[in-house]
Write a protein that holds these residues in place. Structure first.
Motif, PDB file in Angstrom:
ATOM      1  N   ASN A 124      38.147  50.756  55.007  1.00 28.10           N
ATOM      2  CA  ASN A 124      38.054  50.309  53.617  1.00 28.10           C
ATOM      3  C   ASN A 124      38.371  48.822  53.539  1.00 28.10           C
ATOM      4  O   ASN A 124      39.181  48.309  54.313  1.00 28.10           O
ATOM      5  CB  ASN A 124      39.026  51.090  52.740  1.00 28.10           C
ATOM      6  N   SER A 125      37.729  48.136  52.618  1.00 30.83           N
ATOM      7  CA  SER A 125      37.947  46.701  52.411  1.00 30.83           C
ATOM      8  C   SER A 125      38.527  46.477  51.021  1.00 30.83           C
ATOM      9  O   SER A 125      38.150  47.166  50.064  1.00 30.83           O
ATOM     10  CB  SER A 125      36.632  45.930  52.513  1.00 30.83           C
ATOM     11  N   ILE A 126      39.416  45.496  50.925  1.00 31.72           N
ATOM     12  CA  ILE A 126      39.944  45.093  49.619  1.00 31.72           C
ATOM     13  C   ILE A 126      39.824  43.588  49.499  1.00 31.72           C
ATOM     14  O   ILE A 126      40.372  42.841  50.330  1.00 31.72           O
ATOM     15  CB  ILE A 126      41.412  45.513  49.435  1.00 31.72           C
ATOM     16  N   ILE A 127      39.093  43.143  48.495  1.00 37.77           N
ATOM     17  CA  ILE A 127      38.903  41.711  48.244  1.00 37.77           C
ATOM     18  C   ILE A 127      39.595  41.382  46.928  1.00 37.77           C
ATOM     19  O   ILE A 127      39.386  42.071  45.919  1.00 37.77           O
ATOM     20  CB  ILE A 127      37.407  41.357  48.169  1.00 37.77           C
ATOM     21  N   ASN A 128      40.409  40.354  46.950  1.00 34.18           N
ATOM     22  CA  ASN A 128      41.220  40.004  45.792  1.00 34.18           C
ATOM     23  C   ASN A 128      40.731  38.737  45.104  1.00 34.18           C
ATOM     24  O   ASN A 128      40.110  37.875  45.723  1.00 34.18           O
ATOM     25  CB  ASN A 128      42.677  39.814  46.218  1.00 34.18           C
ATOM     26  N   CYS A 129      41.060  38.624  43.829  1.00 37.81           N
ATOM     27  CA  CYS A 129      40.637  37.472  43.036  1.00 37.81           C
ATOM     28  C   CYS A 129      41.658  37.246  41.931  1.00 37.81           C
ATOM     29  O   CYS A 129      42.063  38.200  41.245  1.00 37.81           O
ATOM     30  CB  CYS A 129      39.254  37.755  42.445  1.00 37.81           C
ATOM     31  N   ALA A 130      42.086  35.998  41.774  1.00 35.67           N
ATOM     32  CA  ALA A 130      42.945  35.619  40.660  1.00 35.67           C
ATOM     33  C   ALA A 130      42.085  34.871  39.649  1.00 35.67           C
ATOM     34  O   ALA A 130      41.370  33.945  40.023  1.00 35.67           O
ATOM     35  CB  ALA A 130      44.084  34.737  41.147  1.00 35.67           C
ATOM     36  N   TYR A 131      42.124  35.284  38.382  1.00 33.38           N
ATOM     37  CA  TYR A 131      41.329  34.574  37.389  1.00 33.38           C
ATOM     38  C   TYR A 131      42.224  33.704  36.531  1.00 33.38           C
ATOM     39  O   TYR A 131      43.443  33.832  36.543  1.00 33.38           O
ATOM     40  CB  TYR A 131      40.478  35.538  36.565  1.00 33.38           C
ATOM     41  N   SER A 132      41.603  32.796  35.793  1.00 30.96           N
ATOM     42  CA  SER A 132      42.385  31.726  35.175  1.00 30.96           C
ATOM     43  C   SER A 132      42.549  31.836  33.658  1.00 30.96           C
ATOM     44  O   SER A 132      43.562  31.375  33.115  1.00 30.96           O
ATOM     45  CB  SER A 132      41.751  30.376  35.508  1.00 30.96           C
ATOM     46  N   ASN A 133      41.599  32.454  32.972  1.00 31.18           N
ATOM     47  CA  ASN A 133      41.586  32.395  31.510  1.00 31.18           C
ATOM     48  C   ASN A 133      42.129  33.708  30.917  1.00 31.18           C
ATOM     49  O   ASN A 133      41.499  34.749  31.057  1.00 31.18           O
ATOM     50  CB  ASN A 133      40.157  32.142  31.026  1.00 31.18           C
ATOM     51  N   SER A 134      43.260  33.632  30.247  1.00 27.27           N
ATOM     52  CA  SER A 134      43.855  34.844  29.684  1.00 27.27           C
ATOM     53  C   SER A 134      43.003  35.429  28.557  1.00 27.27           C
ATOM     54  O   SER A 134      43.180  36.585  28.185  1.00 27.27           O
ATOM     55  CB  SER A 134      45.266  34.540  29.168  1.00 27.27           C
TER      56      SER A 134
END
Lengths: 113, 115
Positions: A18-28
């Motif tokens: 299994n793969s897990i790719i993460n992302c942090a976004y900027s606009n609340s």
């Protein structure tokens, strides 16, 4: 085709894992999120989306998780296959402001046979 | 059901020249957005057309302009080309503009190289 993402973070996984790719976004204020897959020489291909009133959504072999508290998005790919090798981008949108996507920097997924 | 199509696929220009890129949206879509993607980076929003008018614009100079036709197809024009304009230009189409929660679907882009 030419390479996309020559200096992107890379995730290397074994076929079948299994793969897990993460992302942090900027606009609340963002209320709609999309994961795209981009193969070399091609445009971004829609994978799955999620609205801000949800924290999890499942598709075929893919799951997206949304944590609005810490502004974090993840894409889980089950039983990763060689055809999953590509660059993956998360994108966010504030639908009240229009339909303008803001993309993250991308992650290259490499699947080892 | 045809997806988003863009032409040409590749283009080579020199500094100072002008270029026009073309896009036909996915069948049933009425909104067209243009993005610029530099090597190793995510796409950046240029502008969006809906009902033949520019509705939103990203942080791009007015050397970048566009047009949308009644059949929803669109053009991206770039004047006074600079070396830094070398990139993959992506067109994306969607249905509706505000509060649509509809994903944008992308074409395979035009690779523009400036010499």
């Amino acid at each position: 085709g030419e390479s996309v993402g020559l200096h992107l973070p890379t995730l290397s996984v074994q076929e079948g894992d299994n793969s897990i790719i993460n992302c942090a976004y900027s606009n609340s204020a963002s209320d709609y999120f999309i994961w795209y897959k981009q193969e070399s020489g091609k445009g971004p291909q829609f994978i799955i989306d999620i609205r801000s009133n949800m924290d999890k959504r499942q598709g075929q072999r893919v799951t997206v998780l949304l944590n609005k508290t810490v502004k974090h998005l993840s894409l889980q790919i089950a039983a990763t296959q060689p055809g999953d090798s590509a660059v993956y981008f998360c994108a966010e949108n504030d639908n009240n402001a229009g339909n303008m996507l803001t993309f993250g920097g991308g992650t290259r997924l490499m699947v080892k046979p | 059901d045809a997806g988003v199509t863009q032409s040409p696929t590749h283009l080579i220009k020199t500094r100072g020249q002008q270029v026009t890129l073309r896009c036909s949206p996915k069948s049933g879509h009425d909104t067209v957005s243009w993005y610029q993607q530099a090597l190793g980076q995510g796409p950046q929003f240029i502008f969006q057309y809906y009902e033949e008018e520019e509705r939103q614009r990203g942080n791009f100079p007015d050397r970048f302009s566009g047009h949308q036709y009644p059949n929803y197809s669109s053009e991206l024009n770039v004047n006074a080309l600079l070396l830094g304009d070398s990139a993959l230009y992506l067109c994306a189409s969607s249905l509706g503009r505000l509060n649509s929660n509809q994903p944008q679907h992308f074409g395979d882009g035009t690779r523009l190289s400036i010499l």
